[in-house]
Design a protein around this motif. Structure first.
Motif, short mmCIF file in Angstrom:
data_model
loop_
_atom_site.label_atom_id
_atom_site.label_comp_id
_atom_site.label_asym_id
_atom_site.label_seq_id
_atom_site.Cartn_x
_atom_site.Cartn_y
_atom_site.Cartn_z
N SER A 162 15.11 -12.71 -14.80
CA SER A 162 14.94 -11.32 -15.21
C SER A 162 13.49 -10.86 -15.03
CB SER A 162 15.36 -11.14 -16.68
OG SER A 162 15.18 -9.81 -17.10
N ALA A 163 12.53 -11.72 -15.37
CA ALA A 163 11.12 -11.38 -15.18
C ALA A 163 10.80 -11.20 -13.70
CB ALA A 163 10.23 -12.46 -15.80
N GLY A 164 11.34 -12.06 -12.85
CA GLY A 164 11.14 -11.92 -11.41
C GLY A 164 11.79 -10.67 -10.86
N LEU A 165 12.96 -10.34 -11.38
CA LEU A 165 13.65 -9.11 -10.98
C LEU A 165 12.78 -7.90 -11.27
CD1 LEU A 165 16.61 -8.29 -10.00
CD2 LEU A 165 17.04 -7.75 -12.40
N ALA A 166 12.14 -7.90 -12.43
CA ALA A 166 11.27 -6.79 -12.81
C ALA A 166 10.07 -6.68 -11.86
CB ALA A 166 10.78 -6.99 -14.24
N SER A 167 9.48 -7.80 -11.50
CA SER A 167 8.34 -7.78 -10.60
C SER A 167 8.71 -7.19 -9.25
CB SER A 167 7.80 -9.20 -10.40
OG SER A 167 7.33 -9.73 -11.62
N GLY A 168 9.89 -7.50 -8.78
CA GLY A 168 10.33 -6.99 -7.48
C GLY A 168 10.55 -5.50 -7.45
N LEU A 169 10.84 -4.89 -8.61
CA LEU A 169 11.11 -3.46 -8.63
C LEU A 169 9.92 -2.63 -8.15
CD1 LEU A 169 13.12 -2.96 -11.96
CD2 LEU A 169 13.96 -2.83 -9.61
N LEU A 170 8.72 -3.11 -8.38
CA LEU A 170 7.53 -2.34 -8.00
C LEU A 170 6.74 -2.96 -6.85
CD1 LEU A 170 6.22 -1.30 -11.52
CD2 LEU A 170 7.38 0.12 -9.85
N ALA A 171 7.22 -4.07 -6.32
CA ALA A 171 6.44 -4.79 -5.32
C ALA A 171 6.23 -3.96 -4.05
CB ALA A 171 7.11 -6.11 -4.98
N ILE A 172 7.32 -3.48 -3.44
CA ILE A 172 7.20 -2.71 -2.20
C ILE A 172 6.44 -1.42 -2.46
CG2 ILE A 172 8.50 -1.46 -0.44
CD1 ILE A 172 10.70 -3.48 -0.72
N PHE A 173 6.69 -0.79 -3.61
CA PHE A 173 6.05 0.46 -3.99
C PHE A 173 4.53 0.31 -3.93
CE2 PHE A 173 5.01 3.27 -7.82
CZ PHE A 173 4.93 4.41 -7.04
N GLY A 174 3.98 -0.73 -4.55
CA GLY A 174 2.54 -0.90 -4.58
C GLY A 174 1.95 -1.29 -3.25
N ILE A 175 2.58 -2.23 -2.54
CA ILE A 175 1.99 -2.72 -1.29
C ILE A 175 2.11 -1.69 -0.18
CG2 ILE A 175 2.20 -4.47 0.52
CD1 ILE A 175 2.72 -6.50 -1.58
N SER A 176 3.20 -0.94 -0.11
CA SER A 176 3.30 0.08 0.92
C SER A 176 2.27 1.19 0.67
CB SER A 176 4.72 0.68 0.97
OG SER A 176 5.04 1.31 -0.25
N SER A 177 1.99 1.47 -0.60
CA SER A 177 0.94 2.44 -0.92
C SER A 177 -0.42 1.94 -0.47
CB SER A 177 0.91 2.71 -2.43
OG SER A 177 2.12 3.29 -2.86
N ALA A 178 -0.67 0.65 -0.64
CA ALA A 178 -1.95 0.08 -0.20
C ALA A 178 -2.09 0.18 1.31
CB ALA A 178 -2.04 -1.38 -0.64
N ILE A 179 -1.01 -0.07 2.04
CA ILE A 179 -1.08 0.01 3.50
C ILE A 179 -1.32 1.45 3.93
CG2 ILE A 179 0.27 -0.29 5.62
CD1 ILE A 179 1.65 -2.65 4.25
N ARG A 180 -0.74 2.44 3.22
CA ARG A 180 -0.93 3.84 3.58
C ARG A 180 -2.35 4.31 3.28
NH1 ARG A 180 4.26 4.40 1.06
NH2 ARG A 180 5.87 4.92 2.55
N HIS A 181 -2.90 3.92 2.13
CA HIS A 181 -4.11 4.56 1.63
C HIS A 181 -5.39 3.74 1.79
CE1 HIS A 181 -1.57 7.69 0.13
NE2 HIS A 181 -0.95 6.89 -0.73
N LEU A 182 -5.27 2.45 2.07
CA LEU A 182 -6.47 1.62 2.20
C LEU A 182 -6.60 1.17 3.65
CD1 LEU A 182 -6.02 -0.63 -0.99
CD2 LEU A 182 -7.14 1.60 -0.82
N ASP A 183 -7.74 1.47 4.27
CA ASP A 183 -7.93 1.05 5.66
C ASP A 183 -8.13 -0.47 5.72
OD1 ASP A 183 -10.61 0.47 5.00
OD2 ASP A 183 -11.26 2.48 5.57
N ASP A 184 -8.12 -1.01 6.96
CA ASP A 184 -8.18 -2.47 7.12
C ASP A 184 -9.40 -3.07 6.45
OD1 ASP A 184 -5.87 -2.32 8.52
OD2 ASP A 184 -6.72 -2.81 10.49
N ARG A 185 -10.56 -2.40 6.60
CA ARG A 185 -11.80 -2.94 6.02
C ARG A 185 -11.71 -3.01 4.50
NH1 ARG A 185 -17.89 -0.46 7.05
NH2 ARG A 185 -19.02 -2.11 5.93
N LEU A 186 -11.15 -1.96 3.88
CA LEU A 186 -11.03 -1.97 2.42
C LEU A 186 -9.94 -2.93 1.97
CD1 LEU A 186 -11.85 -0.88 -0.29
CD2 LEU A 186 -10.37 1.11 0.07
N ARG A 187 -8.87 -3.02 2.75
CA ARG A 187 -7.78 -3.92 2.38
C ARG A 187 -8.22 -5.37 2.36
NH1 ARG A 187 -3.20 -4.19 5.70
NH2 ARG A 187 -4.07 -2.77 7.22
N ILE A 188 -9.02 -5.76 3.36
CA ILE A 188 -9.46 -7.16 3.38
C ILE A 188 -10.40 -7.44 2.21
CG2 ILE A 188 -11.52 -6.97 4.86
CD1 ILE A 188 -10.43 -9.51 6.30
N ARG A 189 -11.16 -6.42 1.78
CA ARG A 189 -12.01 -6.59 0.60
C ARG A 189 -11.16 -6.69 -0.66
NH1 ARG A 189 -17.07 -2.37 1.68
NH2 ARG A 189 -17.97 -3.53 3.44
#
Length: 419
Positions: A107-134
């Motif tokens: 159940s705890a893992g299920l909860a983590s997955g609910l927001l996983a794609i949401f957060g990482i896809s936002s990072a790919i959209r809004h953070l450039d490669d230089r900032l992402r590696i930092r």
């Protein structure tokens, strides 16, 4: 409006880093307590059940995440995720059997997955490669303090209040990170291109569950592994299974890396205490060595990037894991696992950026987020499920670590296949 837009990436970056700190705390608590939980629940022969529950839950959630987000919105998704996370953790903390503990972790893992794609896809959209590696380097650095004090603090707290209360330590850190990520990414239009085919995706945890619940039956375990691999090939980008140079090969390397490293990490306290007769306190020190090496080395690797870092680093991790298979002393295990962690720190930032950069492949941000999470989760799931099944059977822990070392060597080969 301008200040709000500027604050968004900052909140997002801080949220991702905070979640990594929470993951570090969670990981050290779980690994340090594993021998104690296994003994208390009489689950020494059910290690796969104890360690694979959260990853099974995470993977089941991934094809549902974008659908839940589209229906409930960010706030509703956060509320649902937090309810599932807290409820699962409480169930695990009050468990009297291995099955109840695994269900809570699921159940705890299920909860983590609910927001996983949401957060990482936002990072790919809004953070450039230089900032992402930092951000990747800063997130890796979040393992330093937990690596230094986590295992000792966990064992001390367990002596004071018991493992059940100690299991709840990560809760405030998880809540803080999730709130920041949702705040940063709220207001984004929902996207359908990140939705996964439900039936194909669920074949992966189904196959892993067969491995976990095989009960020593090799035909059932092999069938489960085959189903998991077939599901992985179906949902990852074309060319990943063939290690096609570029993004697909990087994603393949992520799968192989996760099988080897996270599988080895999940069982290391059991290997040292049961396999080599090392005390739990010494095993906790060894447990800290790899994450500490990973965190410190990542800070350097992010500043001095090189195309060779992933290959060299994964080779070092494979070597350190192989030495663990045969080295029986505390000093040997400590040195080997430290070398393994240094290798990961050298390899991971560059490999992660390569796996989340479209290049000439034309992947969208959501597709990249889906792919990189899938790659790591499939690897973790296979590593923990197969490692737990092998360790619970007559084959033993040593066969598991030989498999982990071989997987890391294959990851080094995959990382060398650049465009």
């Amino acid at each position: 409006m301008t200040e709000t837009r500027r604050a968004g990436p900052l909140f997002l970056a801080v949220g991702i880093v905070a979640l990594e700190f929470a993951a570090a705390v969670t990981g050290f608590v779980a690994s340090s307590l594993l021998p104690i939980v296994a003994a208390d629940l009489d689950a020494r022969n059910d290690l796969g059940l104890l360690i694979a529950g959260s990853t099974l839950g995470l993977f089941v959630a991934l094809p549902l995440a974008s659908r839940v987000l589209g229906r409930l919105g960010p706030r509703g998704t956060l509320a649902a995720g937090m309810a599932a996370y807290l409820g699962g953790l409480l169930l695990a903390a009050t468990a009297r059997t291995a099955w109840m503990f695994a269900l809570g972790q699921f159940s705890a893992g299920l909860a983590s997955g609910l927001l996983a794609i949401f957060g990482i896809s936002s990072a790919i959209r809004h953070l450039d490669d230089r900032l992402r590696i930092r951000v990747v380097a800063a997130a890796s650095a979040m393992w330093i303090v937990p690596a230094l004090v986590g295992p000792a603090a966990t064992l001390g707290l367990e002596q004071l209040v018991g493992w059940r209360w100690t299991l709840l330590v990560p809760v405030p850190f998880v809540l803080f990170g999730r709130l920041l990520v949702v705040r940063a990414a709220r207001g984004e239009p929902s996207t359908e291109d990140g939705q996964r085919p439900l039936a194909k995706t669920l074949t992966v945890p189904l196959g892993a569950a067969l491995v976990v619940f095989s009960g020593g039956s090799w035909p059932l375990a092999l069938a489960g592994a085959a189903i998991t691999v077939a599901g992985m090939i179906a949902i990852l980008p074309a060319g990943t299974a063939r290690l096609r140079p570029g993004t697909p090969a990087a994603l393949g390397a992520m799968v192989l890396f996760a099988i080897g490293y996270f599988g080895a990490d999940s069982l290391i306290t059991v290997l040292l205490t049961s396999g080599f007769g090392v005390s739990l306190g010494q095993a906790a020190i060894v447990l800290s060595a790899a994450p500490l090496g990973w965190a410190v080395t990542s800070l350097v690797a992010a500043k001095f990037t090189s195309a060779r870092f992933p290959v060299v680093g994964l080779g070092m991790t494979a070597l350190g894991t192989a030495v663990l298979t045969f080295g029986g002393s505390f000093a040997t295990a400590l040195a080997a696992w430290a070398v393994a962690g240094i290798g990961v720190g050298l390899a991971y930032p560059g490999l992660y950026i390569r796996a989340t950069t479209a290049g000439s492949s034309g992947f969208t941000a959501a597709e990249l987020a889906t792919a990189v999470i899938t790659a790591e989760c499939v690897g973790q799931l296979l590593g923990r499920a197969v490692g737990g099944a092998l360790s619970s059977s007559g084959t033993g822990l040593f066969a598991s670590y030989a498999l982990f070392a071989a997987s890391l060597a294959a990851a080094a080969y995959a990382a060398a296949r650049r465009e």
